[in-house]
Design a protein around this motif. Sequence first.
Motif, short mmCIF file in Angstrom:
data_model
loop_
_atom_site.label_atom_id
_atom_site.label_comp_id
_atom_site.label_asym_id
_atom_site.label_seq_id
_atom_site.Cartn_x
_atom_site.Cartn_y
_atom_site.Cartn_z
N HIS A 5 0.86 -1.18 0.00
CA HIS A 5 0.00 0.00 0.00
C HIS A 5 0.90 1.23 0.00
N PRO A 6 1.66 1.47 -1.10
CA PRO A 6 2.59 2.58 -1.13
C PRO A 6 1.88 3.92 -0.99
N PRO A 7 2.53 4.92 -0.39
CA PRO A 7 1.87 6.16 -0.06
C PRO A 7 1.75 7.16 -1.19
N SER A 8 2.64 7.09 -2.19
CA SER A 8 2.64 8.17 -3.17
C SER A 8 2.65 7.65 -4.59
N PRO A 9 2.06 8.42 -5.55
CA PRO A 9 2.01 7.99 -6.94
C PRO A 9 3.36 8.23 -7.61
N PRO A 10 3.64 7.56 -8.73
CA PRO A 10 4.86 7.83 -9.45
C PRO A 10 4.81 9.22 -10.07
N THR A 11 5.95 9.75 -10.41
CA THR A 11 6.00 11.13 -10.88
C THR A 11 5.53 11.29 -12.32
N ARG A 12 5.74 10.26 -13.17
CA ARG A 12 5.35 10.45 -14.56
C ARG A 12 3.84 10.36 -14.71
N SER A 13 3.33 10.99 -15.78
CA SER A 13 1.88 11.07 -15.95
C SER A 13 1.30 9.86 -16.65
N ASP A 14 2.09 9.24 -17.54
CA ASP A 14 1.57 8.10 -18.29
C ASP A 14 2.47 6.89 -18.12
N HIS A 15 1.86 5.79 -17.72
CA HIS A 15 2.60 4.54 -17.58
C HIS A 15 2.82 3.96 -18.97
N VAL A 16 4.04 3.56 -19.28
CA VAL A 16 4.33 2.96 -20.57
C VAL A 16 3.92 1.49 -20.54
N PRO A 17 2.94 1.09 -21.38
CA PRO A 17 2.49 -0.30 -21.37
C PRO A 17 3.65 -1.25 -21.68
N ARG A 18 3.71 -2.36 -20.96
CA ARG A 18 4.80 -3.31 -21.12
C ARG A 18 4.34 -4.55 -21.89
N LYS A 19 5.09 -4.83 -22.95
CA LYS A 19 4.75 -5.98 -23.78
C LYS A 19 4.83 -7.28 -22.99
N ARG A 20 5.83 -7.38 -22.11
CA ARG A 20 6.01 -8.66 -21.41
C ARG A 20 4.85 -8.96 -20.46
N PHE A 21 4.10 -7.93 -20.06
CA PHE A 21 2.91 -8.15 -19.23
C PHE A 21 1.64 -8.18 -20.07
N GLY A 22 1.79 -8.02 -21.39
CA GLY A 22 0.62 -8.03 -22.27
C GLY A 22 -0.34 -6.89 -21.97
N GLN A 23 0.21 -5.71 -21.66
CA GLN A 23 -0.63 -4.60 -21.20
C GLN A 23 -1.27 -3.82 -22.35
N HIS A 24 -2.58 -3.74 -22.30
CA HIS A 24 -3.37 -2.87 -23.18
C HIS A 24 -4.42 -2.24 -22.28
N PHE A 25 -4.32 -0.94 -22.05
CA PHE A 25 -5.17 -0.28 -21.06
C PHE A 25 -6.46 0.23 -21.70
N LEU A 26 -7.58 -0.15 -21.10
CA LEU A 26 -8.90 0.26 -21.58
C LEU A 26 -9.08 1.75 -21.33
N ARG A 27 -9.56 2.47 -22.36
CA ARG A 27 -9.69 3.92 -22.21
C ARG A 27 -11.02 4.48 -22.73
N ASP A 28 -11.84 3.66 -23.38
CA ASP A 28 -13.10 4.13 -23.97
C ASP A 28 -14.18 4.19 -22.89
N ALA A 29 -14.64 5.40 -22.58
CA ALA A 29 -15.60 5.60 -21.48
C ALA A 29 -16.92 4.85 -21.72
N ALA A 30 -17.37 4.82 -22.97
CA ALA A 30 -18.64 4.14 -23.27
C ALA A 30 -18.52 2.64 -23.04
N VAL A 31 -17.40 2.07 -23.46
CA VAL A 31 -17.17 0.63 -23.26
C VAL A 31 -17.06 0.32 -21.77
N ILE A 32 -16.31 1.15 -21.06
CA ILE A 32 -16.15 0.96 -19.61
C ILE A 32 -17.52 0.98 -18.92
N GLY A 33 -18.37 1.93 -19.32
CA GLY A 33 -19.71 2.02 -18.74
C GLY A 33 -20.54 0.77 -18.98
N ARG A 34 -20.43 0.22 -20.18
CA ARG A 34 -21.19 -0.98 -20.52
C ARG A 34 -20.70 -2.19 -19.71
#
Length: 275
Positions: A5-34
């Motif tokens: 439970h770390p106390p503070s956020p990282p300094t950069r604004s955007d996390h760089v998605p990592r291929k080795r973790f298969g990261q694709h971040f959902l960003r479409d508000a309409a899809v999220i709502g559904r």
Amino acid sequence: MSRHHPPSPPTRSDHVPRKRFGQHFLRDAAVIGRIVQAIAPQPGQRLVEIGPGEGALTLPLLRATGALTVIELDRDLIPRIAAGTAALGKVEIIHADVLTVDFTALAAGAPLRVVGNLPYNISSPILFHCIDHLDAIEDMHFMLQKEVVERMAAAPGSKAYGRLSVMLQLACRVEPLIEVPPAAFRPPPKVDSAVVRLRPRPRAERPLDVQATLERLVRAAFGQRRKTLANALEGIAGTGQIEAAGIDPRTRAEQVAVGAYVALARVIERDTDPG
């Protein structure tokens, strides 16, 4: 497995998605709502999110329930999750590979509702891991590669029908819900995605008495799907056993219904039972 439970956020604004973790971040508000509407989270429910990423689902789920458990492997995302959720409710952050998480122990007798945008490179192992803990799970809502969802829900006779179809349908009711285009993610994956709902079948409906034989049987059958069942199952089931289960030995694995595999597993177990 550790909890952070770390106390503070990282300094950069955007996390760089990592291929080795298969990261694709959902960003479409309409899809999220559904998706959130399909999950229909309620206060007091035990929700567990696999791979919260940047919190696209985490935040609306937490607003609805007031408490949430998240499982995240990427250490760099953990401070963001802790900081972004601090004002919304209670979040338990488990820093671990989800395949090492004991969902039964985590549930502690209170069934879990499991959700997540699963890394597509290990989605099948995660699904089978959840099946191993099915008695601790109320339902599951997963974002997966659309092709995987089609395989999960496939009927006998289709090209998509395979080991995943049989084993999941025996364990759960499979309900494809929402199709999601690549543009809904950052970065866009090279495939279409889909959301599926899995509802565990009652224990009485699951062939737990022949589970090990069934797994071995289905793996062998679909491991050589171009062969007839009699040839693919050589050394596991004889022609007479296949016929005793009501199956034509000349058929191929993808033509055999889910229930017929259970019948064949029971014939095999009956014939090998020394009693």
